[in-house]
Motif scaffolding. Structure first.
Motif, PDB file in Angstrom:
ATOM      1  N   ASN A  41     -50.622  -9.809   8.884  1.00 40.70           N
ATOM      2  CA  ASN A  41     -49.895  -9.029   7.884  1.00 40.70           C
ATOM      3  C   ASN A  41     -50.863  -8.141   7.105  1.00 40.70           C
ATOM      4  OD1 ASN A  41     -51.054 -10.616   5.758  1.00 40.70           O
ATOM      5  ND2 ASN A  41     -49.529 -12.185   6.188  1.00 40.70           N
ATOM      6  N   GLU A  42     -50.323  -7.286   6.268  1.00 43.27           N
ATOM      7  CA  GLU A  42     -51.131  -6.289   5.558  1.00 43.27           C
ATOM      8  C   GLU A  42     -52.205  -6.922   4.680  1.00 43.27           C
ATOM      9  OE1 GLU A  42     -50.579  -2.542   2.510  1.00 43.27           O
ATOM     10  OE2 GLU A  42     -48.819  -3.368   3.491  1.00 43.27           O
ATOM     11  N   ALA A  43     -51.869  -7.979   3.981  1.00 42.60           N
ATOM     12  CA  ALA A  43     -52.862  -8.627   3.114  1.00 42.60           C
ATOM     13  C   ALA A  43     -54.026  -9.165   3.940  1.00 42.60           C
ATOM     14  CB  ALA A  43     -52.200  -9.755   2.328  1.00 42.60           C
ATOM     15  N   ASN A  44     -53.727  -9.812   5.063  1.00 39.11           N
ATOM     16  CA  ASN A  44     -54.785 -10.380   5.907  1.00 39.11           C
ATOM     17  C   ASN A  44     -55.593  -9.308   6.619  1.00 39.11           C
ATOM     18  OD1 ASN A  44     -54.389 -13.020   5.208  1.00 39.11           O
ATOM     19  ND2 ASN A  44     -53.021 -13.455   6.912  1.00 39.11           N
ATOM     20  N   TRP A  45     -54.955  -8.235   7.100  1.00 34.53           N
ATOM     21  CA  TRP A  45     -55.762  -7.234   7.788  1.00 34.53           C
ATOM     22  C   TRP A  45     -56.591  -6.412   6.808  1.00 34.53           C
ATOM     23  CZ3 TRP A  45     -50.540  -5.649   9.879  1.00 34.53           C
ATOM     24  CH2 TRP A  45     -49.998  -4.525   9.262  1.00 34.53           C
ATOM     25  N   THR A  46     -56.148  -6.297   5.533  1.00 27.99           N
ATOM     26  CA  THR A  46     -56.984  -5.647   4.511  1.00 27.99           C
ATOM     27  C   THR A  46     -58.195  -6.533   4.210  1.00 27.99           C
ATOM     28  OG1 THR A  46     -55.054  -4.549   3.569  1.00 27.99           O
ATOM     29  CG2 THR A  46     -57.003  -4.755   2.149  1.00 27.99           C
ATOM     30  N   LYS A  47     -57.968  -7.842   4.060  1.00 23.85           N
ATOM     31  CA  LYS A  47     -59.072  -8.785   3.838  1.00 23.85           C
ATOM     32  C   LYS A  47     -60.035  -8.779   5.030  1.00 23.85           C
ATOM     33  CE  LYS A  47     -59.662 -13.678   3.607  1.00 23.85           C
ATOM     34  NZ  LYS A  47     -58.963 -14.903   3.850  1.00 23.85           N
ATOM     35  N   ALA A  48     -59.503  -8.762   6.237  1.00 24.81           N
ATOM     36  CA  ALA A  48     -60.333  -8.730   7.442  1.00 24.81           C
ATOM     37  C   ALA A  48     -61.167  -7.449   7.488  1.00 24.81           C
ATOM     38  CB  ALA A  48     -59.465  -8.848   8.685  1.00 24.81           C
ATOM     39  N   SER A  85     -56.803  -2.396  16.327  1.00 25.05           N
ATOM     40  CA  SER A  85     -57.970  -1.919  15.581  1.00 25.05           C
ATOM     41  C   SER A  85     -57.547  -1.680  14.149  1.00 25.05           C
ATOM     42  CB  SER A  85     -58.488  -0.614  16.183  1.00 25.05           C
ATOM     43  OG  SER A  85     -58.868  -0.807  17.516  1.00 25.05           O
ATOM     44  N   ILE A  86     -58.293  -2.248  13.230  1.00 21.02           N
ATOM     45  CA  ILE A  86     -57.992  -2.112  11.802  1.00 21.02           C
ATOM     46  C   ILE A  86     -58.914  -1.023  11.260  1.00 21.02           C
ATOM     47  CG2 ILE A  86     -57.935  -3.314   9.594  1.00 21.02           C
ATOM     48  CD1 ILE A  86     -57.649  -5.943  11.259  1.00 21.02           C
ATOM     49  N   PHE A  87     -58.337  -0.009  10.601  1.00 23.30           N
ATOM     50  CA  PHE A  87     -59.159   1.106  10.137  1.00 23.30           C
ATOM     51  C   PHE A  87     -58.697   1.608   8.779  1.00 23.30           C
ATOM     52  CE2 PHE A  87     -55.646   2.935  12.398  1.00 23.30           C
ATOM     53  CZ  PHE A  87     -55.337   4.104  11.727  1.00 23.30           C
ATOM     54  N   TRP A  88     -59.594   2.344   8.114  1.00 22.12           N
ATOM     55  CA  TRP A  88     -59.340   2.928   6.814  1.00 22.12           C
ATOM     56  C   TRP A  88     -59.114   4.414   7.008  1.00 22.12           C
ATOM     57  CZ3 TRP A  88     -61.497   6.784   3.859  1.00 22.12           C
ATOM     58  CH2 TRP A  88     -61.216   6.773   2.499  1.00 22.12           C
ATOM     59  N   THR A  89     -58.117   4.970   6.326  1.00 21.80           N
ATOM     60  CA  THR A  89     -57.900   6.411   6.421  1.00 21.80           C
ATOM     61  C   THR A  89     -57.240   6.938   5.156  1.00 21.80           C
ATOM     62  OG1 THR A  89     -57.013   8.217   7.758  1.00 21.80           O
ATOM     63  CG2 THR A  89     -55.621   6.273   7.507  1.00 21.80           C
ATOM     64  N   ARG A  90     -57.431   8.243   4.952  1.00 23.12           N
ATOM     65  CA  ARG A  90     -56.768   8.948   3.866  1.00 23.12           C
ATOM     66  C   ARG A  90     -55.770   9.959   4.427  1.00 23.12           C
ATOM     67  NH1 ARG A  90     -61.271  11.096   0.079  1.00 23.12           N
ATOM     68  NH2 ARG A  90     -61.928   8.990  -0.212  1.00 23.12           N
ATOM     69  N   ASN A  91     -55.432   9.810   5.681  1.00 22.00           N
ATOM     70  CA  ASN A  91     -54.556  10.738   6.383  1.00 22.00           C
ATOM     71  C   ASN A  91     -53.204  10.839   5.671  1.00 22.00           C
ATOM     72  OD1 ASN A  91     -52.818  12.039   8.155  1.00 22.00           O
ATOM     73  ND2 ASN A  91     -53.616  11.003   9.962  1.00 22.00           N
ATOM     74  N   PRO A  92     -52.828  12.036   5.214  1.00 20.35           N
ATOM     75  CA  PRO A  92     -51.564  12.167   4.462  1.00 20.35           C
ATOM     76  C   PRO A  92     -50.322  11.858   5.303  1.00 20.35           C
ATOM     77  CG  PRO A  92     -52.543  14.324   4.866  1.00 20.35           C
ATOM     78  CD  PRO A  92     -53.539  13.297   5.338  1.00 20.35           C
ATOM     79  N   LYS A  93     -50.407  11.961   6.635  1.00 24.83           N
ATOM     80  CA  LYS A  93     -49.256  11.646   7.480  1.00 24.83           C
ATOM     81  C   LYS A  93     -48.965  10.151   7.496  1.00 24.83           C
ATOM     82  CE  LYS A  93     -49.846  15.546  10.526  1.00 24.83           C
ATOM     83  NZ  LYS A  93     -50.335  16.012  11.800  1.00 24.83           N
ATOM     84  N   LEU A  94     -49.955   9.338   7.171  1.00 24.56           N
ATOM     85  CA  LEU A  94     -49.771   7.889   7.188  1.00 24.56           C
ATOM     86  C   LEU A  94     -49.491   7.301   5.814  1.00 24.56           C
ATOM     87  CD1 LEU A  94     -52.581   6.760   9.632  1.00 24.56           C
ATOM     88  CD2 LEU A  94     -50.167   7.035  10.095  1.00 24.56           C
ATOM     89  N   VAL A  95     -49.480   8.120   4.786  1.00 22.31           N
ATOM     90  CA  VAL A  95     -49.338   7.591   3.432  1.00 22.31           C
ATOM     91  C   VAL A  95     -47.908   7.128   3.201  1.00 22.31           C
ATOM     92  CG1 VAL A  95     -49.402   8.174   0.984  1.00 22.31           C
ATOM     93  CG2 VAL A  95     -51.221   8.929   2.485  1.00 22.31           C
ATOM     94  N   ASN A  96     -47.798   5.905   2.741  1.00 21.44           N
ATOM     95  CA  ASN A  96     -46.514   5.349   2.347  1.00 21.44           C
ATOM     96  C   ASN A  96     -46.331   5.712   0.873  1.00 21.44           C
ATOM     97  OD1 ASN A  96     -44.398   3.753   1.546  1.00 21.44           O
ATOM     98  ND2 ASN A  96     -45.081   1.961   2.695  1.00 21.44           N
TER      99      ASN A  96
END
Length: 178
Positions: A41-48, A85-96
């Motif tokens: 889930n989001e909390a775990n993949w952010t921690k990972a 693959s878990i990644f960080w982005t600032r892509n505006p198309k992916l912003v919730n």
């Protein structure tokens, strides 16, 4: 921790009767459920991601068999991987717009990447399977045949889950070859 398991395996046949010169198509559908699915889930993949644990790989396979006591393999056995693959982005198309979320997951199925916008969609891409088997009806011969499937999946230890593997067999379906 509880258990992970492979849900009931469904065999979907295109039709009940085939002539001996036709190809038989059977679709095998199943999911990996339980702790593994819930832990992704989001909390775990952010921690990972913060702990530099940025990829998850699950090996899985499906085997289609025919016969009773001495089983015969049908079609080509599936033995492959799904990778997240878990990644960080600032892509505006992916912003919730509801959250300031920056950690995302890309799931690769047969080397084709998918990025989904919700946790459940990511889980569906990673843990739900549908494999198509095609083989010649003449490989079985004339008569009634019972066909079953066996599926397995395994994964390594990560921040959010321990090493594990699961296996399950389907109920048999029957097809007739004229």
């Amino acid at each position: 921790m509880g258990e992970s398991k492979i849900s009931e395996i469904h065999l979907v046949k295109s039709k009940d009767e085939y002539s001996s010169d036709e190809n038989v198509e059977i679709n095998v559908q199943f999911s990996v459920d339980g702790d593994l699915r819930n832990a992704f889930n989001e909390a775990n993949w952010t921690k990972a991601y913060n702990n530099n644990d940025v990829s998850f790989k699950m090996k899985y396979g499906v085997k289609l068999t025919s016969g009773g006591f001495r089983k015969k393999e049908l079609g080509r056995t599936v033995d492959t991987y799904r990778k997240a693959s878990i990644f960080w982005t600032r892509n505006p198309k992916l912003v919730n717009p509801m959250k300031d979320r920056r950690i995302w997951v890309q799931v690769a199925k047969n080397f084709e990447p998918f990025i989904r916008l919700s946790e459940e969609e990511v889980r569906q891409e990673l843990f739900d399977f549908s494999e198509k088997f095609v083989f010649r009806a003449s490989d079985l011969g004339k008569g009634k045949h019972k066909i079953g499937a066996e599926a397995f999946a395994s994964w390594q230890k990560h921040d959010y889950i321990e090493t594990g593997s699961v296996k399950n067999n389907s109920n048999e379906i029957e097809i007739t070859i004229n």
